[in-house]
Design a protein around this motif. Sequence first.
Motif, PDB file in Angstrom:
ATOM      1  N   ARG A 170       0.850  -1.188   0.000  1.00 43.82           N
ATOM      2  CA  ARG A 170       0.000   0.000   0.000  1.00 43.82           C
ATOM      3  C   ARG A 170       0.890   1.245   0.000  1.00 43.82           C
ATOM      4  N   SER A 171       0.494   2.265  -0.774  1.00 45.76           N
ATOM      5  CA  SER A 171       1.201   3.545  -0.778  1.00 45.76           C
ATOM      6  C   SER A 171       0.189   4.673  -0.750  1.00 45.76           C
ATOM      7  N   ASP A 172       0.479   5.700   0.066  1.00 40.65           N
ATOM      8  CA  ASP A 172      -0.395   6.857   0.188  1.00 40.65           C
ATOM      9  C   ASP A 172       0.294   8.058  -0.431  1.00 40.65           C
ATOM     10  N   GLN A 219      -6.335   1.438  -7.200  1.00 36.78           N
ATOM     11  CA  GLN A 219      -6.039   2.844  -6.923  1.00 36.78           C
ATOM     12  C   GLN A 219      -7.322   3.591  -6.588  1.00 36.78           C
ATOM     13  N   ARG A 258      -3.324  -4.026  -9.277  1.00 35.92           N
ATOM     14  CA  ARG A 258      -3.164  -2.720  -8.633  1.00 35.92           C
ATOM     15  C   ARG A 258      -4.547  -2.101  -8.451  1.00 35.92           C
ATOM     16  N   ASP A 282      -8.731   7.296  -6.035  1.00 39.38           N
ATOM     17  CA  ASP A 282      -8.456   8.710  -6.280  1.00 39.38           C
ATOM     18  C   ASP A 282      -9.518   9.549  -5.605  1.00 39.38           C
ATOM     19  N   TYR A 301      -3.972  10.134  -4.066  1.00 39.29           N
ATOM     20  CA  TYR A 301      -4.544   8.802  -4.212  1.00 39.29           C
ATOM     21  C   TYR A 301      -3.955   7.847  -3.175  1.00 39.29           C
ATOM     22  N   ARG A 308      -2.940   3.695  -3.098  1.00 38.67           N
ATOM     23  CA  ARG A 308      -2.711   2.607  -4.043  1.00 38.67           C
ATOM     24  C   ARG A 308      -2.370   1.325  -3.287  1.00 38.67           C
ATOM     25  N   TYR A 309      -3.016   0.233  -3.713  1.00 38.26           N
ATOM     26  CA  TYR A 309      -2.722  -1.100  -3.208  1.00 38.26           C
ATOM     27  C   TYR A 309      -2.220  -1.928  -4.388  1.00 38.26           C
ATOM     28  N   GLU A 310      -1.164  -2.709  -4.165  1.00 35.04           N
ATOM     29  CA  GLU A 310      -0.615  -3.490  -5.268  1.00 35.04           C
ATOM     30  C   GLU A 310      -0.070  -4.814  -4.746  1.00 35.04           C
ATOM     31  N   THR A 358      -6.234  -0.985 -17.285  1.00 30.72           N
ATOM     32  CA  THR A 358      -7.449  -0.889 -16.476  1.00 30.72           C
ATOM     33  C   THR A 358      -8.396  -2.028 -16.821  1.00 30.72           C
TER      34      THR A 358
END
Length: 504
Positions: free
Chosen positions: A1-3, A96, A94, A98, A7, A9-11, A126
């Motif tokens: 996870r990144s913040d 995301q 991934r 937003d 946004y 994001r989980y990957e 996508t």
Amino acid sequence: RSDEADYVRYESTLRKEVGGLLQDHVVLGNALMPGAGFLDILAAAGAAATERAHAPGSKSHTAAMVHMEDVLFERPLSVPSKPEESGSALPCVRIQVDKSAESDYSRPPMTVEILSKSQGEQAFATVGTGRVVSIDQARPDASAMAVCAAEEELKSAKERCTRAADLELFYGQLSQVGLRYGPRFQTVSDLQLGEGEAVACLRLSSSMEPFERGFRFHPALLDGAFQTTAGILAMAEADKLSQQQLSKPSAQLAQLYRAKMVLVPMGADKVSLGRCDASEKLWSHVRLVKRDEMGATIDLTLHDSTGQVLAAIKHLNLRQMDTTPVAEIPKELLWHLEWQPALTDQTTTSTNKEEEEEEDDNQEETEARESQPTDTQEAESAPPMRCLVFGMSSELKNDLASSGAEARVGLGLAPESRLLAFGELPSDSELEALLAAQEDEATGRQYLWDAILYLGGLLRRQEASEVDVLNEALCLTQAMLALGRKVRQNAPPMWLLTAGVVQP
């Protein structure tokens, strides 16, 4: 996870347990993530992103009802068969979230996008999108009055749906047309059919694995409700047959899919998805809203054993999945980008001088042309083109048809041009025959048009849904790609007109 600033994001690589589960959901020979799985991911991601505003460990949105709109499944997410034996890697996924311009992560609206990258692919693509518009702490029917109303609605539907389907025939016929459901996705334990609707009892198999309890709403249960649409359509098809055949609606699925038409979810207008215990017995009520040559649209609700609503979907669009291999469409076929260099302050001055000189030259040329005879100007004008125009509104088609040939020529349309309103797109061989015709054995097939225009992207939402517009555009593009292998001449330009701006 990144913040990030705009946004979350989980990957991660798809878990092998999930990949194993999807081996029981096979469409035309490919193990695919069901549309129900996308809905669970979208809802879970929206709820998880909202949790950022709450204290660590807070479960305030864990069991809440997530409301979504404009859900779209853009492309399949396939899983290799037995990856441990074939050496194929599971896809990387991934997710995301937003935030919108007027919101933050503590509250919707927010856009959730699901992307995937399979082995050998260079970039993420996508596969599904949706807008989370609200998250309720309690289910929308949590009041005693609403619970009673939901119970009464389900009871009334059961009374109307009185024809029992043979489930062995039901799943057997689905398998014959390309929808093969293994034991873990055969969740329909009882199916009662009525006129344009169906009620089903849904249960997971007893061999449920521990990881399956982690779903907000197990995709096999939700997909089971989608599956019952086949029974409704089979009933409608059986109405055209004899009374003897009418008594066996499940046996008529082959007749329904006589052209090997496989219907899969493409998106939904509105979705409300709660959380349920995967071991629960559920009841689904599915209503047919619309049926056409391209597919069907349904509304559905899912209830727990007390009749309380756990999920509701308005206008789930099911569309035909083409049995031919999907071709990669180069972006140059759809649009062309032309970049212009930006002017600096230093070059602006010199450019302005050049423009002034050019304006003087243009003025002299204009005066010279005005002195020329009028027929010279007519000779220099471009002739009208034979155009095939798809996807326009019925009002625009009627206006153009009634305006007369001379007016259409003034718009650049030759008298041979053809106008088709949205929804009038032919299918398969009829569409190819409309695009190209056989001249003779020597020349082979020839395109009939100088240009092809698709105007569906300009329609208002109340005139056509995004899913229907996308489906028509893809059908047209696939027909042109198929003809490209059969016609020796260069294809005419095809323009897909849209409103707004395409970002490079």
